[in-house]
Design a protein around this motif. Sequence first.
Motif, PDB file in Angstrom:
ATOM      1  N   LEU A  31       0.821  -1.210   0.000  1.00 39.11           N
ATOM      2  CA  LEU A  31       0.000   0.000   0.000  1.00 39.11           C
ATOM      3  C   LEU A  31       0.856   1.263   0.000  1.00 39.11           C
ATOM      4  O   LEU A  31       0.562   2.243  -0.689  1.00 39.11           O
ATOM      5  CB  LEU A  31      -0.932   0.002   1.211  1.00 39.11           C
ATOM      6  N   VAL A  32       1.916   1.250   0.775  1.00 35.77           N
ATOM      7  CA  VAL A  32       2.808   2.421   0.813  1.00 35.77           C
ATOM      8  C   VAL A  32       3.442   2.642  -0.553  1.00 35.77           C
ATOM      9  O   VAL A  32       3.530   3.775  -1.052  1.00 35.77           O
ATOM     10  CB  VAL A  32       3.886   2.224   1.897  1.00 35.77           C
ATOM     11  N   VAL A  33       3.880   1.563  -1.193  1.00 31.54           N
ATOM     12  CA  VAL A  33       4.489   1.675  -2.526  1.00 31.54           C
ATOM     13  C   VAL A  33       3.467   2.228  -3.518  1.00 31.54           C
ATOM     14  O   VAL A  33       3.774   3.124  -4.319  1.00 31.54           O
ATOM     15  CB  VAL A  33       5.013   0.300  -2.987  1.00 31.54           C
ATOM     16  N   MET A  34       2.244   1.716  -3.484  1.00 31.67           N
ATOM     17  CA  MET A  34       1.220   2.195  -4.407  1.00 31.67           C
ATOM     18  C   MET A  34       0.878   3.664  -4.149  1.00 31.67           C
ATOM     19  O   MET A  34       0.623   4.436  -5.076  1.00 31.67           O
ATOM     20  CB  MET A  34      -0.031   1.325  -4.282  1.00 31.67           C
ATOM     21  N   ILE A  37       3.526   5.715  -5.832  1.00 33.66           N
ATOM     22  CA  ILE A  37       3.332   5.729  -7.291  1.00 33.66           C
ATOM     23  C   ILE A  37       2.186   6.663  -7.657  1.00 33.66           C
ATOM     24  O   ILE A  37       2.279   7.456  -8.599  1.00 33.66           O
ATOM     25  CB  ILE A  37       3.049   4.290  -7.796  1.00 33.66           C
ATOM     26  N   PHE A  38       1.115   6.615  -6.889  1.00 35.31           N
ATOM     27  CA  PHE A  38      -0.046   7.468  -7.154  1.00 35.31           C
ATOM     28  C   PHE A  38       0.333   8.947  -7.009  1.00 35.31           C
ATOM     29  O   PHE A  38      -0.064   9.796  -7.808  1.00 35.31           O
ATOM     30  CB  PHE A  38      -1.171   7.099  -6.172  1.00 35.31           C
ATOM     31  N   TRP A  39       1.105   9.251  -5.983  1.00 38.59           N
ATOM     32  CA  TRP A  39       1.526  10.629  -5.729  1.00 38.59           C
ATOM     33  C   TRP A  39       2.362  11.176  -6.884  1.00 38.59           C
ATOM     34  O   TRP A  39       2.211  12.321  -7.302  1.00 38.59           O
ATOM     35  CB  TRP A  39       2.306  10.669  -4.419  1.00 38.59           C
ATOM     36  N   VAL A  40       3.226  10.349  -7.413  1.00 35.18           N
ATOM     37  CA  VAL A  40       4.154  10.796  -8.459  1.00 35.18           C
ATOM     38  C   VAL A  40       3.474  10.847  -9.824  1.00 35.18           C
ATOM     39  O   VAL A  40       3.705  11.770 -10.616  1.00 35.18           O
ATOM     40  CB  VAL A  40       5.388   9.867  -8.509  1.00 35.18           C
ATOM     41  N   MET A  41       2.600   9.902 -10.114  1.00 37.86           N
ATOM     42  CA  MET A  41       2.086   9.722 -11.470  1.00 37.86           C
ATOM     43  C   MET A  41       0.771  10.448 -11.749  1.00 37.86           C
ATOM     44  O   MET A  41       0.314  10.476 -12.889  1.00 37.86           O
ATOM     45  CB  MET A  41       1.882   8.226 -11.750  1.00 37.86           C
ATOM     46  N   THR A  42       0.118  11.024 -10.736  1.00 37.16           N
ATOM     47  CA  THR A  42      -1.174  11.676 -10.967  1.00 37.16           C
ATOM     48  C   THR A  42      -1.105  13.150 -10.602  1.00 37.16           C
ATOM     49  O   THR A  42      -0.176  13.599  -9.928  1.00 37.16           O
ATOM     50  CB  THR A  42      -2.291  11.007 -10.137  1.00 37.16           C
TER      51      THR A  42
END
Length: 682
Positions: A31-34, A37-42
Amino acid sequence: MGAPVILNALTDGGADLDAWRWLPRIYAVALVVMTAIFWVMTFPKKPEEKVTRTMVQRLAPLRKMRVWRFGLYYFLVFGGFVALAQWLIPYYVNVYVVSVATAGLLSAIFTLPSGLIRAFGGWLSDKLGARTVMYWVLSGCAISCLLLIVPRMDVRSPGQGVIALRGGTVTAVADDVVEVDGRPYPLVAMTAEGPRREGTLIWPTMSFGQEPMVEVGDVISRKQLLAKGETHIYFQANIWIFTALVFVIGILMGIGKAAVYKHIPDYYPNDVGTVGGIVGVLGGLGGFVCPILFGYMLKGTLLGLDALDHQKDDTQARPGACPSNRGAMGERKGLTLEDQDKSWPNYWDADDQDFWERQGKRIANRNLWVSIPNLLLGFAVWIYWGMVAKYVQQLHFATDGELFDFTFMNAGQSYEANAYRALLFTLPAVAGLAGATLRIPLPALGAGIALQDHTTPFYIFIVLAALSGVGGGAFASSMSNISFFFPKKMQGLALGLNAGLGNLGVSLMQFLIPWVITFQMFGSLSGDPYEYLADSATKQMWIQNASLVWVPILAFFAVLAFFLMSNLPFHKCGPAPVAIAKYLWLTILGFVGAAVGIVLLIIPWGAFPMLLKTFVVAVVAVAVTLGAMRYLTPGETREGLKEQFGIFKLKHNWIMTYLYVMTFGSFIGYANAFPKLIDDVF
C-alpha cells in the motif's frame, strides 16, 4: 488470489500459525508503494464552474429518492460482492473441507471476473441502457442466489411401511418379501448405496426402501407392522456446480456495478461527485452489513444461506415522496406524446377512463390493499387501552391493591375501589380524544415497557394513551387519501372496504390480547409475569404483551406502506425530506391540541356536569388544533389549508359531522369502553 498462497507459504502449510502476522505487513508495504506511485504519477484537476455553488446547493440532489435507490442498487451489487468475497473462503473450508489456498483460488473465480467484466458492463449500459442492464443483473442475481440457498443435505425420514392384513406365523423373511402363513408381502429392498453415489450429482436424489421388522417363526396379529419404510434424500451440492453459480453471480455483480454508475451522469450530470459519493458510501455499507446478516442467518437456521436480495428499478411512485418529474431517459415506449403527458407519475385523474384502465386501476388497488392492514393496526393500537385498563384493574384488585396502585392527583393516597375504576376510564378516554388531533405512531413499544413495571406513574400511561391517537388520525387521513385514488363511481366500494376491513382491527385486538397475555410471547423481552389469585389458584399474566404484540406487526406493515403506497402529483408534497418535515410539524401542532384537551379532561371542574364537560373538552381540543394548523403552518401548506377551511361554511358538513359522531363515534366509544365496563357491571 495471492493472499491464501502467501499465507500458506508463511505458515509452512499451517505448521507455524503465528507467522500469519507477516501477511498484513506485506500488504501494508504494498500500500505504501502504491501510494508513492499514485503521488508521483497523478495530478489534481478541478472542473471549472461558471457559477460557484454553496454546500447546500451541492447536496441538494440527496433530497431525491432516486439517489438513495441508486445507493440501494450499489449496496446489493458492490456491498454484496464484498461480503461474498469475504464469506466464500471460510465457506469452502468449512463446508467442502478444502485447504485455505484452494479456497482462495476457488473464491478468485468469483472475484477476478467480477472486476474484469466491469468495463463490459459499462459498454452494455451505453448500448442497452443502464436501467435495462440492472433489470437483468438483479433478476439474474436473485435466481442464482435462490439456487445457492439449498445446502448440502443427507436426510433420512420414516416412509410407508407394510402391515399384516391378517394374523398368523411368519414363514419367510427376505430383503424383498415377508411371508405370513405362505402369503407374500412384497417389500422395496433397501439399497446399500441409497441416493449417495459417486461422481457429480446436479439435482437432489432420493431413494426409498423397506426393512423387515419380524423374524421367521414370529406370531403376529392383524395390522401388525411387518416392515418399516425409510426415505433417504441426498443433495451433494457439488463444489464445481456451486462455484459455477458463484462465477455467474460475480459476472452479474461486475456488470451491475458499472450500470449503477452509468445512471449517475445520466440523471445528475452536474453532481456526479456528490451523488457518486453517497452511492459509494451505501455500497460500502453493504460490505459491512451483509456479513453480519450472514452470521445471524447461519446462527438462526444452521444453514449457510445466501441472503442477497433483489431490488427492482420501479419507474412509478417513489417510496415516501411525491413522484418527481420525468428524467432524461427518452420517451416512454408505446405511448404517444399526448399519452406521455397523461401518464403516471406526473398525472392523475381517476375519472379519465383511458388513464384508469391503462395505469390508474393497478396503482389505486395497490394503495388500497396496503392501506387496509395499516388502518386495521391503527384501530387496534388506538382502542387497546380499553383492554389494558380492564387487565390493569383485574391485577390491582386481585392483589389487594399491591399492583398498579396509582395515586395520580389524589394527594399521594391510594384510590378507593369505585374511584379507581373511574380513574382507569381516563386511559381509553384520552386515547379517543387524542384520535381527533394526533397523527403519530409511537405508543406500542412504550406501553409495553411501561406495563412491565407496576410502579410506573399514571401520568406516563396518560401520555402513552394520548400517543395512541394514531388510530383516529390514521382513519381520517386514510379515508381521505384513498378517495382520491378511485373514480367517483367506485369511491363507495373502495372507502367501504378500507373502513370496514380496517374496523376489524378492533375485533382482532379484542380476540388477540386475552390470548397473548397468557404466555411469555417474546421470551426474556416480555419481562416477568404478574402473579395474582383467581378461583383460589395463583395465575400469571404478561399484560405488557397487550402492547408489545403490535410492535413487529406495525414495523412490517409500515415498511410495506413506505415502499408500496404513493403520493399523488396534485398534492405537491415535495421530496421525501420536505414531506416528512411538513408531517412532523403538523404532528407537533396536533400535540398542542391534544395536550390542551387532556389537561382540561383530567383537572376537576367542580360541580360542572361530567357529560357536558366531555363535549366541551372535545370541541376545545379540535378548535385549538385547527387554529394552530390555520395560523402556524408553513406558507405553501397554509394556502392549501385555507381552501379546506371553506368546509366550515357548508351546512351539510355540520350535519354529516353530527351523524358521524352518532354512528362511528358510538361504535368506537362502545368498543373502547365495553371490556372494562362489562367487568365493572357484571
